[in-house]
Design a protein around this motif. Sequence first.
Motif, PDB file in Angstrom:
ATOM      1  N   GLU A 267       0.920  -1.077   0.069  1.00  0.00           N
ATOM      2  CA  GLU A 267       0.112   0.049   0.116  1.00  0.00           C
ATOM      3  C   GLU A 267       1.003   1.133   0.102  1.00  0.00           C
ATOM      4  OE1 GLU A 267      -2.917   0.282   3.009  1.00  0.00           O
ATOM      5  OE2 GLU A 267      -3.506  -2.231   2.788  1.00  0.00           O
ATOM      6  N   VAL A 268       1.950   1.264   0.600  1.00  0.00           N
ATOM      7  CA  VAL A 268       2.857   2.229   0.655  1.00  0.00           C
ATOM      8  C   VAL A 268       3.240   2.430  -0.853  1.00  0.00           C
ATOM      9  CG1 VAL A 268       4.994   3.355   1.575  1.00  0.00           C
ATOM     10  CG2 VAL A 268       3.515   2.039   3.115  1.00  0.00           C
ATOM     11  N   GLN A 269       3.853   1.423  -1.494  1.00  0.00           N
ATOM     12  CA  GLN A 269       4.064   1.439  -2.703  1.00  0.00           C
ATOM     13  C   GLN A 269       2.885   2.341  -3.625  1.00  0.00           C
ATOM     14  OE1 GLN A 269       5.082  -2.608  -3.323  1.00  0.00           O
ATOM     15  NE2 GLN A 269       7.295  -2.028  -3.512  1.00  0.00           N
ATOM     16  N   GLU A 270       1.950   1.962  -3.479  1.00  0.00           N
ATOM     17  CA  GLU A 270       0.693   2.463  -4.134  1.00  0.00           C
ATOM     18  C   GLU A 270       0.592   4.151  -4.033  1.00  0.00           C
ATOM     19  OE1 GLU A 270      -2.588   0.262  -3.189  1.00  0.00           O
ATOM     20  OE2 GLU A 270      -2.057  -1.555  -4.128  1.00  0.00           O
ATOM     21  N   LEU A 271       1.193   4.516  -2.552  1.00  0.00           N
ATOM     22  CA  LEU A 271       1.063   5.823  -2.372  1.00  0.00           C
ATOM     23  C   LEU A 271       2.316   6.675  -3.086  1.00  0.00           C
ATOM     24  CD1 LEU A 271       0.565   5.694   1.569  1.00  0.00           C
ATOM     25  CD2 LEU A 271      -1.125   6.493  -0.309  1.00  0.00           C
ATOM     26  N   GLY A 272       3.207   5.777  -3.830  1.00  0.00           N
ATOM     27  CA  GLY A 272       4.351   6.440  -4.433  1.00  0.00           C
ATOM     28  C   GLY A 272       5.611   6.446  -3.626  1.00  0.00           C
ATOM     29  N   ARG A 286      -1.191   7.541   8.636  1.00  0.00           N
ATOM     30  CA  ARG A 286      -1.749   9.009   8.465  1.00  0.00           C
ATOM     31  C   ARG A 286      -2.621   8.979   7.336  1.00  0.00           C
ATOM     32  NH1 ARG A 286       3.557  13.035   9.941  1.00  0.00           N
ATOM     33  NH2 ARG A 286       2.785  13.546  12.115  1.00  0.00           N
ATOM     34  N   ALA A 287      -2.327   8.592   6.300  1.00  0.00           N
ATOM     35  CA  ALA A 287      -3.406   8.684   5.166  1.00  0.00           C
ATOM     36  C   ALA A 287      -4.656   8.135   5.428  1.00  0.00           C
ATOM     37  CB  ALA A 287      -2.661   7.903   3.950  1.00  0.00           C
TER      38      ALA A 287
END
Length: 297
Positions: A267-272, A286-287
Amino acid sequence: MKIAFIGLGVMGFPMAGHLRAAGHEVTVFNRTRQRALAWQQQHGGSVADTPAAAAAGAEIVCCCVGNDDDVRQVLLGDDGALAAMATGSLLVDHTTASAALARELHVAAGAVGVGFLDAPVSGGQAGAENAALTIMVGGDDDPFARAEPVLSAYARCVRLLGPSGSGQLAKMVNQICIAGVVQGLAEGLAFSERAGLDSAAVIEVISQGAAQSWQMVNRYQTMLAGEYEHGFAVDWMRKDLGMVLEEAAQRDLELPVTSLVDAFYAEVQELGGGRWDTSSLFARMRAQMAESGSGTS
């Protein structure tokens, strides 16, 4: 000693520098040649055009690259380091790679009379720069005895843990433990923010007790500041956790927390955040808090 060092990334660059500072004759190879020339300008030593050229005449060849494919590229084949290594020399792979590759290299090296150690490291870029790495080693006693004083140039702990592959398996244990600790820290900070506490003050207090960890002491400030452009990248952690989960599956072992944290890193990868530090699990928290409408962002 005459030493070759292959791979001058954020870890290899300072590690090779410590060998040079310890008085060894060091020849380096890096696939991006400009990086090797920058190392030479800072530390002296020699730059080779191929891994084989770097390894020619070396008593010890150290390697620190990205993954299994990278290791095979620089160590095997006609231009690979192993092709040029002399009988009785020693190959040390610091890459975090698979245990299967370590066993493969042990056999390949032994076939040409070269000793082999799988020796992944922990401690991050700061540990490499400060000569404070921990090195987990797999291999035989005699090669380890030869290598230990050399590896101590950039490590505070060097330990032989068993036959070939044991170093890589121990590094997997390391990554399992880190994954759980970082997620726990991210959740603790999220809870603190949601509860309206002074999170920095909370960490300063609890880090003096049983909750203390390296991640807490070295990462809480940047986590609270939302700064992740440093440290060990999420992409690399997912590579490591993928090997962990594959090894666990082969042993019919469930690792539920590790599997969950690996999914969180996706999911962090999906956040860039593929190149963000692993502490960016807090960015994910935090997101989610921001989406709920009542969290701090």
